[in-house]
Design a protein around this motif. Structure first.
Motif, mmCIF file in Angstrom:
data_model
loop_
_atom_site.group_PDB
_atom_site.id
_atom_site.type_symbol
_atom_site.label_atom_id
_atom_site.label_comp_id
_atom_site.label_asym_id
_atom_site.label_seq_id
_atom_site.Cartn_x
_atom_site.Cartn_y
_atom_site.Cartn_z
ATOM 1 N N TRP A 32 48.162 36.196 50.360
ATOM 2 C CA TRP A 32 48.327 34.923 49.650
ATOM 3 C C TRP A 32 47.040 34.620 48.912
ATOM 4 O O TRP A 32 45.942 34.776 49.449
ATOM 5 C CB TRP A 32 48.613 33.788 50.635
ATOM 6 C CG TRP A 32 48.762 32.445 49.963
ATOM 7 C CD1 TRP A 32 49.918 31.880 49.508
ATOM 8 C CD2 TRP A 32 47.721 31.491 49.669
ATOM 9 N NE1 TRP A 32 49.674 30.648 48.951
ATOM 10 C CE2 TRP A 32 48.332 30.384 49.035
ATOM 11 C CE3 TRP A 32 46.347 31.481 49.872
ATOM 12 C CZ2 TRP A 32 47.599 29.267 48.610
ATOM 13 C CZ3 TRP A 32 45.603 30.378 49.449
ATOM 14 C CH2 TRP A 32 46.235 29.289 48.840
ATOM 15 N N GLY A 33 47.176 34.177 47.656
ATOM 16 C CA GLY A 33 46.006 33.803 46.882
ATOM 17 C C GLY A 33 46.275 32.568 46.054
ATOM 18 O O GLY A 33 47.416 32.295 45.675
ATOM 19 N N ARG A 34 45.206 31.824 45.787
ATOM 20 C CA ARG A 34 45.346 30.641 44.944
ATOM 21 C C ARG A 34 45.606 31.035 43.497
ATOM 22 O O ARG A 34 46.222 30.270 42.750
ATOM 23 C CB ARG A 34 44.086 29.774 45.054
ATOM 24 C CG ARG A 34 43.931 29.117 46.417
ATOM 25 C CD ARG A 34 42.621 28.364 46.545
ATOM 26 N NE ARG A 34 41.468 29.255 46.600
ATOM 27 C CZ ARG A 34 40.209 28.849 46.631
ATOM 28 N NH1 ARG A 34 39.943 27.547 46.581
ATOM 29 N NH2 ARG A 34 39.221 29.716 46.712
ATOM 30 N N ARG A 35 45.141 32.222 43.103
ATOM 31 C CA ARG A 35 45.408 32.754 41.764
ATOM 32 C C ARG A 35 46.492 33.832 41.880
ATOM 33 O O ARG A 35 46.260 34.880 42.489
ATOM 34 C CB ARG A 35 44.132 33.337 41.161
ATOM 35 C CG ARG A 35 43.051 32.291 40.889
ATOM 36 C CD ARG A 35 41.760 32.928 40.397
ATOM 37 N NE ARG A 35 41.130 33.751 41.423
ATOM 38 C CZ ARG A 35 40.840 35.041 41.278
ATOM 39 N NH1 ARG A 35 41.128 35.670 40.148
ATOM 40 N NH2 ARG A 35 40.266 35.717 42.263
ATOM 41 N N PRO A 36 47.677 33.594 41.318
ATOM 42 C CA PRO A 36 48.786 34.552 41.483
ATOM 43 C C PRO A 36 48.427 35.965 41.058
ATOM 44 O O PRO A 36 48.818 36.936 41.712
ATOM 45 C CB PRO A 36 49.899 33.953 40.612
ATOM 46 C CG PRO A 36 49.583 32.501 40.520
ATOM 47 C CD PRO A 36 48.085 32.402 40.545
ATOM 48 N N GLU A 37 47.660 36.098 39.938
ATOM 49 C CA GLU A 37 47.354 37.431 39.443
ATOM 50 C C GLU A 37 46.437 38.187 40.394
ATOM 51 O O GLU A 37 46.578 39.403 40.589
ATOM 52 C CB GLU A 37 46.729 37.353 38.042
ATOM 53 C CG GLU A 37 45.345 36.717 37.973
ATOM 54 C CD GLU A 37 45.346 35.194 37.991
ATOM 55 O OE1 GLU A 37 44.249 34.611 37.845
ATOM 56 O OE2 GLU A 37 46.427 34.588 38.166
ATOM 57 N N ALA A 38 45.515 37.472 41.049
ATOM 58 C CA ALA A 38 44.624 38.125 42.003
ATOM 59 C C ALA A 38 45.383 38.547 43.248
ATOM 60 O O ALA A 38 45.169 39.645 43.784
ATOM 61 C CB ALA A 38 43.474 37.191 42.368
ATOM 62 N N ALA A 39 46.280 37.687 43.729
ATOM 63 C CA ALA A 39 47.090 38.033 44.909
ATOM 64 C C ALA A 39 47.948 39.255 44.618
ATOM 65 O O ALA A 39 48.064 40.168 45.451
ATOM 66 C CB ALA A 39 47.947 36.846 45.326
ATOM 67 N N ALA A 40 48.562 39.287 43.422
ATOM 68 C CA ALA A 40 49.439 40.412 43.065
ATOM 69 C C ALA A 40 48.647 41.714 42.971
ATOM 70 O O ALA A 40 49.094 42.763 43.459
ATOM 71 C CB ALA A 40 50.143 40.118 41.744
ATOM 72 N N ALA A 41 47.457 41.656 42.360
ATOM 73 C CA ALA A 41 46.660 42.872 42.203
ATOM 74 C C ALA A 41 46.222 43.420 43.559
ATOM 75 O O ALA A 41 46.292 44.635 43.805
ATOM 76 C CB ALA A 41 45.444 42.579 41.325
ATOM 77 N N LEU A 42 45.766 42.548 44.446
ATOM 78 C CA LEU A 42 45.302 43.005 45.752
ATOM 79 C C LEU A 42 46.466 43.519 46.597
ATOM 80 O O LEU A 42 46.353 44.545 47.280
ATOM 81 C CB LEU A 42 44.575 41.873 46.478
ATOM 82 C CG LEU A 42 43.861 42.252 47.777
ATOM 83 C CD1 LEU A 42 42.852 43.368 47.554
ATOM 84 C CD2 LEU A 42 43.173 41.038 48.390
ATOM 85 N N ALA A 43 47.597 42.822 46.543
ATOM 86 C CA ALA A 43 48.774 43.270 47.291
ATOM 87 C C ALA A 43 49.262 44.622 46.784
ATOM 88 O O ALA A 43 49.578 45.528 47.575
ATOM 89 C CB ALA A 43 49.879 42.226 47.190
ATOM 90 N N ASP A 44 49.307 44.793 45.468
ATOM 91 C CA ASP A 44 49.752 46.064 44.893
ATOM 92 C C ASP A 44 48.833 47.209 45.308
ATOM 93 O O ASP A 44 49.289 48.325 45.578
ATOM 94 C CB ASP A 44 49.794 45.972 43.366
ATOM 95 C CG ASP A 44 50.952 45.122 42.861
ATOM 96 O OD1 ASP A 44 51.863 44.803 43.667
ATOM 97 O OD2 ASP A 44 50.951 44.768 41.659
ATOM 98 N N ALA A 45 47.532 46.932 45.378
ATOM 99 C CA ALA A 45 46.571 47.979 45.725
ATOM 100 C C ALA A 45 46.763 48.484 47.149
ATOM 101 O O ALA A 45 46.367 49.613 47.465
ATOM 102 C CB ALA A 45 45.146 47.454 45.550
ATOM 103 N N HIS A 46 47.399 47.672 47.994
ATOM 104 C CA HIS A 46 47.546 48.050 49.402
ATOM 105 C C HIS A 46 49.006 48.092 49.853
ATOM 106 O O HIS A 46 49.284 48.123 51.054
ATOM 107 C CB HIS A 46 46.742 47.087 50.277
ATOM 108 C CG HIS A 46 45.267 47.177 50.033
ATOM 109 N ND1 HIS A 46 44.496 48.209 50.519
ATOM 110 C CD2 HIS A 46 44.435 46.382 49.320
ATOM 111 C CE1 HIS A 46 43.249 48.040 50.122
ATOM 112 N NE2 HIS A 46 43.177 46.946 49.405
ATOM 113 N N GLY A 47 49.904 48.107 48.909
ATOM 114 C CA GLY A 47 51.309 48.316 49.226
ATOM 115 C C GLY A 47 51.957 47.230 50.049
ATOM 116 O O GLY A 47 52.771 47.507 50.936
ATOM 117 N N THR A 48 51.610 45.979 49.763
ATOM 118 C CA THR A 48 52.203 44.877 50.505
ATOM 119 C C THR A 48 52.666 43.796 49.536
ATOM 120 O O THR A 48 52.585 43.959 48.314
ATOM 121 C CB THR A 48 51.213 44.319 51.551
ATOM 122 O OG1 THR A 48 51.900 43.418 52.411
ATOM 123 C CG2 THR A 48 50.026 43.638 50.913
ATOM 124 N N ALA A 49 53.151 42.691 50.058
ATOM 125 C CA ALA A 49 53.728 41.631 49.235
ATOM 126 C C ALA A 49 52.679 40.594 48.859
ATOM 127 O O ALA A 49 51.703 40.387 49.578
ATOM 128 C CB ALA A 49 54.874 40.958 49.985
#
Length: 299
Positions: A32-49
């Motif tokens: 979960w992140g306050r910035r959607p784009e940062a949350a998406a990038a970090l989640a994508d890098a580690h194969g999670t939601a």
């Protein structure tokens, strides 16, 4: 254990996320992140939601057994209270909060829900420093200690990603590196009974502490030292002579994995870890008292 991560900034990307993704006994349940784009990038890098917004926090809780935190302390504390109320174990960053009431509220929520908690005080989990602290804590006869934690985040040649952190800029070294020093001093010398505080250059502060063992300690903290003046040290003096904290804290990812292990153990056994949320509250209380003393001194 399913563990979700709240936070998607530099510290989360460097430490918490890779540690959770690579831990053999953890399912990394989301970011979960306050910035959607940062949350998406970090989640994508580690194969999670990825999750964001207030509804996203509840959704992350729903797919997690525990929650790790990598957000500013006064964002962390109320979210930790919500996570505990939802029955989720807590893997917190230091400091738990910079506000005593908020830290205590999070601790009450954890206690009421009977969830396990661990505060990631790096020295207490790093491969070289954790056994050193335990060894010194098991010894008697310490007379005094001298600790220095000086960073150069704000020097002209700094390229640290943490220099842009608004809460660090506002609160300074007292709150950012103060928990490191106290996390090593308290288990060795005992709780703080009295303290005094004075200002140095820029955000530098000097603390003088008395401990329940009768020993005293001095602590210098700051983030604004020149690059060549930066560094950390902790020296104990007593009946055994001199003991010095080992240099280097190792890989923070490995240290965080050990903190995860500690949380797993506390959740499994029901036995509180030495670095639980109540210890984190005590760190906040001591630093808040120092901050109050410093407020009466000239800048």
């Amino acid at each position: 254990m399913r563990i979700g991560l709240i936070g998607a900034g530099p510290w989360a990307g460097m430490t918490q996320a890779p540690a959770l993704a690579g831990h053999p006994d953890v399912m990394f349940s989301g970011v979960w992140g306050r910035r959607p784009e940062a949350a998406a990038a970090l989640a994508d890098a580690h194969g999670t939601a990825a999750f964001t917004g207030d509804e996203g926090i509840e959704a992350l809780f729903a797919v997690s057994d525990a929650v790790a935190f990598a957000v500013p302390p006064d964002v962390q504390a109320p979210l930790a209270a919500r996570a505990a109320a939802a029955g989720r174990h807590l893997l917190l960053d230091k400091p738990v909060a910079t506000n005593v009431a908020a830290a205590r509220a999070a601790a009450r929520a954890a206690q009421d829900a009977q969830v396990a908690s661990v505060v990631f005080c790096t020295l207490r989990f790093a491969a070289d420093t954790a056994p050193w602290v335990a060894e010194q804590a098991a010894a008697d006869g310490w007379f005094t200690a001298h600790a220095q934690w000086l960073g150069s985040l704000y020097s002209d040649d700094s390229d640290s990603p943490f220099a842009a952190s608004p809460w660090r800029r506002e609160k300074g070294g007292l709150w950012d590196v103060g928990p490191h020093a106290l996390s090593a001093l308290l288990p060795v010398l005992g709780d703080v009974t009295t303290l005094s505080a004075g200002r140095g250059p820029a955000d530098t502060v000097h603390l003088v502490l008395r401990h329940t063992s009768g020993a005293s300690s001095t602590v210098t903290l700051g983030l604004s030292a020149p690059g060549k003046a930066a560094g950390t040290s902790l020296v104990l003096l007593g009946e055994r002579g001199r003991a010095e904290l080992p240099e280097g804290w190792g890989d923070p990812v490995d240290s965080f994995r050990r903190a995860v292990d500690a949380l797993l153990g506390a959740a499994r056994t029901g036995q509180a870890h030495d670095c639980d949320i109540h210890f984190g509250v005590r760190l906040t209380e001591i630093l808040a008292e120092a901050e109050e003393l410093l407020a009466g001194t000239a800048p």
